[in-house]
Design a protein around this motif. Structure first.
Motif, PDB file in Angstrom:
ATOM      1  N   ALA A   1      82.306  20.986  -0.524  1.00 53.30           N
ATOM      2  CA  ALA A   1      82.011  22.288   0.069  1.00 53.30           C
ATOM      3  C   ALA A   1      83.218  23.223  -0.074  1.00 53.30           C
ATOM      4  CB  ALA A   1      81.626  22.125   1.536  1.00 53.30           C
ATOM      5  N   LEU A   2      84.400  22.688   0.131  1.00 52.89           N
ATOM      6  CA  LEU A   2      85.625  23.470  -0.013  1.00 52.89           C
ATOM      7  C   LEU A   2      85.790  23.955  -1.456  1.00 52.89           C
ATOM      8  CD1 LEU A   2      88.233  24.553   1.210  1.00 52.89           C
ATOM      9  CD2 LEU A   2      89.255  22.284   0.883  1.00 52.89           C
ATOM     10  N   GLN A   3      85.513  23.076  -2.378  1.00 50.98           N
ATOM     11  CA  GLN A   3      85.574  23.443  -3.782  1.00 50.98           C
ATOM     12  C   GLN A   3      84.554  24.551  -4.092  1.00 50.98           C
ATOM     13  OE1 GLN A   3      84.627  20.251  -6.493  1.00 50.98           O
ATOM     14  NE2 GLN A   3      85.623  21.262  -8.207  1.00 50.98           N
ATOM     15  N   SER A   4      83.365  24.443  -3.553  1.00 50.82           N
ATOM     16  CA  SER A   4      82.341  25.471  -3.761  1.00 50.82           C
ATOM     17  C   SER A   4      82.761  26.807  -3.160  1.00 50.82           C
ATOM     18  CB  SER A   4      81.014  25.030  -3.152  1.00 50.82           C
ATOM     19  OG  SER A   4      80.493  23.940  -3.860  1.00 50.82           O
ATOM     20  N   LEU A   5      83.362  26.772  -1.989  1.00 53.16           N
ATOM     21  CA  LEU A   5      83.844  28.006  -1.357  1.00 53.16           C
ATOM     22  C   LEU A   5      84.881  28.690  -2.248  1.00 53.16           C
ATOM     23  CD1 LEU A   5      84.185  26.713   2.322  1.00 53.16           C
ATOM     24  CD2 LEU A   5      82.512  28.393   1.507  1.00 53.16           C
ATOM     25  N   ASN A   6      85.799  27.899  -2.785  1.00 50.61           N
ATOM     26  CA  ASN A   6      86.822  28.463  -3.673  1.00 50.61           C
ATOM     27  C   ASN A   6      86.205  29.027  -4.943  1.00 50.61           C
ATOM     28  OD1 ASN A   6      89.481  28.328  -2.532  1.00 50.61           O
ATOM     29  ND2 ASN A   6      89.286  26.108  -2.572  1.00 50.61           N
ATOM     30  N   GLU A   7      85.222  28.339  -5.493  1.00 48.57           N
ATOM     31  CA  GLU A   7      84.552  28.828  -6.699  1.00 48.57           C
ATOM     32  C   GLU A   7      83.829  30.146  -6.408  1.00 48.57           C
ATOM     33  OE1 GLU A   7      84.575  27.323  -9.945  1.00 48.57           O
ATOM     34  OE2 GLU A   7      86.263  26.327  -8.966  1.00 48.57           O
ATOM     35  N   ALA A   8      83.243  30.251  -5.236  1.00 49.76           N
ATOM     36  CA  ALA A   8      82.551  31.492  -4.855  1.00 49.76           C
ATOM     37  C   ALA A   8      83.543  32.636  -4.659  1.00 49.76           C
ATOM     38  CB  ALA A   8      81.722  31.267  -3.597  1.00 49.76           C
ATOM     39  N   ILE A   9      84.694  32.346  -4.093  1.00 53.47           N
ATOM     40  CA  ILE A   9      85.734  33.371  -3.926  1.00 53.47           C
ATOM     41  C   ILE A   9      86.139  33.919  -5.290  1.00 53.47           C
ATOM     42  CG2 ILE A   9      88.160  33.726  -3.276  1.00 53.47           C
ATOM     43  CD1 ILE A   9      87.588  31.746  -0.903  1.00 53.47           C
ATOM     44  N   LYS A  10      86.219  33.033  -6.277  1.00 49.16           N
ATOM     45  CA  LYS A  10      86.601  33.436  -7.642  1.00 49.16           C
ATOM     46  C   LYS A  10      85.438  34.064  -8.411  1.00 49.16           C
ATOM     47  CE  LYS A  10      89.987  29.732  -7.929  1.00 49.16           C
ATOM     48  NZ  LYS A  10      90.276  28.418  -8.519  1.00 49.16           N
ATOM     49  N   GLY A  11      84.239  34.064  -7.804  1.00 52.49           N
ATOM     50  CA  GLY A  11      83.087  34.659  -8.444  1.00 52.49           C
ATOM     51  C   GLY A  11      82.417  33.766  -9.478  1.00 52.49           C
TER      52      GLY A  11
ATOM     53  N   ASP B   1      75.168  30.182  -2.024  1.00 53.31           N
ATOM     54  CA  ASP B   1      75.050  28.740  -2.289  1.00 53.31           C
ATOM     55  C   ASP B   1      76.221  27.977  -1.673  1.00 53.31           C
ATOM     56  OD1 ASP B   1      72.747  29.289  -3.713  1.00 53.31           O
ATOM     57  OD2 ASP B   1      73.684  29.058  -5.692  1.00 53.31           O
ATOM     58  N   ALA B   2      77.414  28.520  -1.823  1.00 50.21           N
ATOM     59  CA  ALA B   2      78.606  27.874  -1.258  1.00 50.21           C
ATOM     60  C   ALA B   2      78.550  27.868   0.267  1.00 50.21           C
ATOM     61  CB  ALA B   2      79.863  28.587  -1.743  1.00 50.21           C
ATOM     62  N   ILE B   3      78.102  28.961   0.848  1.00 49.03           N
ATOM     63  CA  ILE B   3      78.009  29.048   2.302  1.00 49.03           C
ATOM     64  C   ILE B   3      76.953  28.084   2.827  1.00 49.03           C
ATOM     65  CG2 ILE B   3      77.347  30.576   4.208  1.00 49.03           C
ATOM     66  CD1 ILE B   3      78.795  32.842   2.598  1.00 49.03           C
ATOM     67  N   GLU B   4      75.854  27.980   2.108  1.00 44.81           N
ATOM     68  CA  GLU B   4      74.800  27.033   2.509  1.00 44.81           C
ATOM     69  C   GLU B   4      75.337  25.596   2.513  1.00 44.81           C
ATOM     70  OE1 GLU B   4      70.698  25.594   0.499  1.00 44.81           O
ATOM     71  OE2 GLU B   4      70.850  27.765   0.832  1.00 44.81           O
ATOM     72  N   LEU B   5      76.104  25.260   1.503  1.00 40.26           N
ATOM     73  CA  LEU B   5      76.706  23.926   1.447  1.00 40.26           C
ATOM     74  C   LEU B   5      77.711  23.744   2.592  1.00 40.26           C
ATOM     75  CD1 LEU B   5      77.054  21.192   0.060  1.00 40.26           C
ATOM     76  CD2 LEU B   5      78.678  22.290  -1.508  1.00 40.26           C
ATOM     77  N   ALA B   6      78.520  24.759   2.840  1.00 39.05           N
ATOM     78  CA  ALA B   6      79.497  24.685   3.935  1.00 39.05           C
ATOM     79  C   ALA B   6      78.800  24.506   5.283  1.00 39.05           C
ATOM     80  CB  ALA B   6      80.368  25.939   3.947  1.00 39.05           C
ATOM     81  N   GLU B   7      77.692  25.198   5.475  1.00 42.98           N
ATOM     82  CA  GLU B   7      76.952  25.091   6.737  1.00 42.98           C
ATOM     83  C   GLU B   7      76.371  23.692   6.948  1.00 42.98           C
ATOM     84  OE1 GLU B   7      74.179  28.311   6.200  1.00 42.98           O
ATOM     85  OE2 GLU B   7      75.445  29.723   7.302  1.00 42.98           O
ATOM     86  N   SER B   8      76.153  22.965   5.865  1.00 45.78           N
ATOM     87  CA  SER B   8      75.574  21.620   5.984  1.00 45.78           C
ATOM     88  C   SER B   8      76.612  20.567   6.371  1.00 45.78           C
ATOM     89  CB  SER B   8      74.906  21.220   4.667  1.00 45.78           C
ATOM     90  OG  SER B   8      75.873  20.928   3.679  1.00 45.78           O
ATOM     91  N   ILE B   9      77.876  20.941   6.345  1.00 45.52           N
ATOM     92  CA  ILE B   9      78.949  19.993   6.654  1.00 45.52           C
ATOM     93  C   ILE B   9      79.115  19.863   8.164  1.00 45.52           C
ATOM     94  CG2 ILE B   9      81.435  19.534   6.407  1.00 45.52           C
ATOM     95  CD1 ILE B   9      79.811  19.324   3.785  1.00 45.52           C
ATOM     96  N   LYS B  10      79.202  18.648   8.622  1.00 42.61           N
ATOM     97  CA  LYS B  10      79.496  18.371  10.030  1.00 42.61           C
ATOM     98  C   LYS B  10      80.941  17.875  10.081  1.00 42.61           C
ATOM     99  CE  LYS B  10      75.255  19.172  11.187  1.00 42.61           C
ATOM    100  NZ  LYS B  10      74.962  20.538  10.868  1.00 42.61           N
ATOM    101  N   PRO B  11      81.880  18.809  10.222  1.00 41.45           N
ATOM    102  CA  PRO B  11      83.289  18.424  10.115  1.00 41.45           C
ATOM    103  C   PRO B  11      83.763  17.535  11.268  1.00 41.45           C
ATOM    104  CG  PRO B  11      83.096  20.722  10.738  1.00 41.45           C
ATOM    105  CD  PRO B  11      81.708  20.217  10.497  1.00 41.45           C
ATOM    106  N   HIS B  12      84.574  16.582  10.890  1.00 38.85           N
ATOM    107  CA  HIS B  12      85.239  15.720  11.867  1.00 38.85           C
ATOM    108  C   HIS B  12      86.696  16.170  11.925  1.00 38.85           C
ATOM    109  CE1 HIS B  12      81.722  13.158  11.828  1.00 38.85           C
ATOM    110  NE2 HIS B  12      81.781  13.146  10.503  1.00 38.85           N
TER     111      HIS B  12
END
Length: 192
Positions: free
Chosen positions: A4-14, A20-31
């Motif tokens: 998810a972090l990698q996807s967020l960075n890829e989205a920042i870079k366009g 899509d990156a935000i959707e993946l991030a929202e699915s994460i249940k962080p510990h």
């Protein structure tokens, strides 16, 4: 969380669609086993929210960051969080908060940190856009000593040029413009 972090960075870079990156991030249940990783995840997500004008989402993520044991985070992670919190504050119109957080980030980072010159450059450019680079003059002089192929001198010239134009010193700007014109391709690599 890493994907998810990698996807967020890829989205920042366009490189991928932000939703899509935000959707993946929202699915994460962080510990909170690794506070540094969680802080980087939340701050990166906040940065994408800033880029995508999702200010409320970014504000919520910054609030979640504040629940972490900030003093226990690595200095580079603390600075990254402060920088991205500053972006959200600026998007909400609070430029003085961004300025304050940028200076806090620089105070936290040791001079030996590889991240420091980039945070310093961002703070200097932000202040230059307001014609206030004098507030960070000592750091700009330090940046001059850090130039190399990955950090060209034209970046310093761009900061100086922007400051001159923003402060109405158009005649002074021409000397910096000449340096920038020698290598305009560096602008493709760097964005503020």
């Amino acid at each position: 969380m890493i994907l998810a972090l990698q996807s967020l960075n890829e989205a920042i870079k366009g490189k991928i669609v932000a939703t899509d990156a935000i959707e993946l991030a929202e699915s994460i249940k962080p510990h909170q086993n690794d506070s540094n990783l969680l802080a980087i995840f939340l701050a990166t997500w906040a940065k994408l929210s800033w880029k995508e004008n999702r200010v409320q989402e970014g504000t919520t993520l910054i609030q979640r960051l504040h629940s972490l044991p900030f003093s226990e985070l690595l200095p580079e992670v603390q600075a990254y969080c402060l920088t991205n919190e500053g972006l959200i504050a600026s998007k909400m119109g609070d430029k003085s908060k961004r300025e304050e957080l940028g200076f806090m980030a620089l105070q936290i980072l040791p001079r030996t940190s590889p991240r420091r010159k980039f945070d310093c450059m961002n703070q200097a450019y932000f202040l230059a856009q307001q014609g206030k680079a004098i507030l960070i003059e000592k750091e700009i002089l330090w940046l001059n000593t850090q130039c190399d192929t990955n950090f060209p001198e034209e970046l310093i010239a761009l900061i100086r040029f922007t400051d001159c134009i923003s402060a109405g010193r158009v005649d002074d700007a021409s000397q910096w413009e000449k340096i920038i014109e020698k290598n305009p391709q560096f602008l493709e690599k760097f964005s503020f």
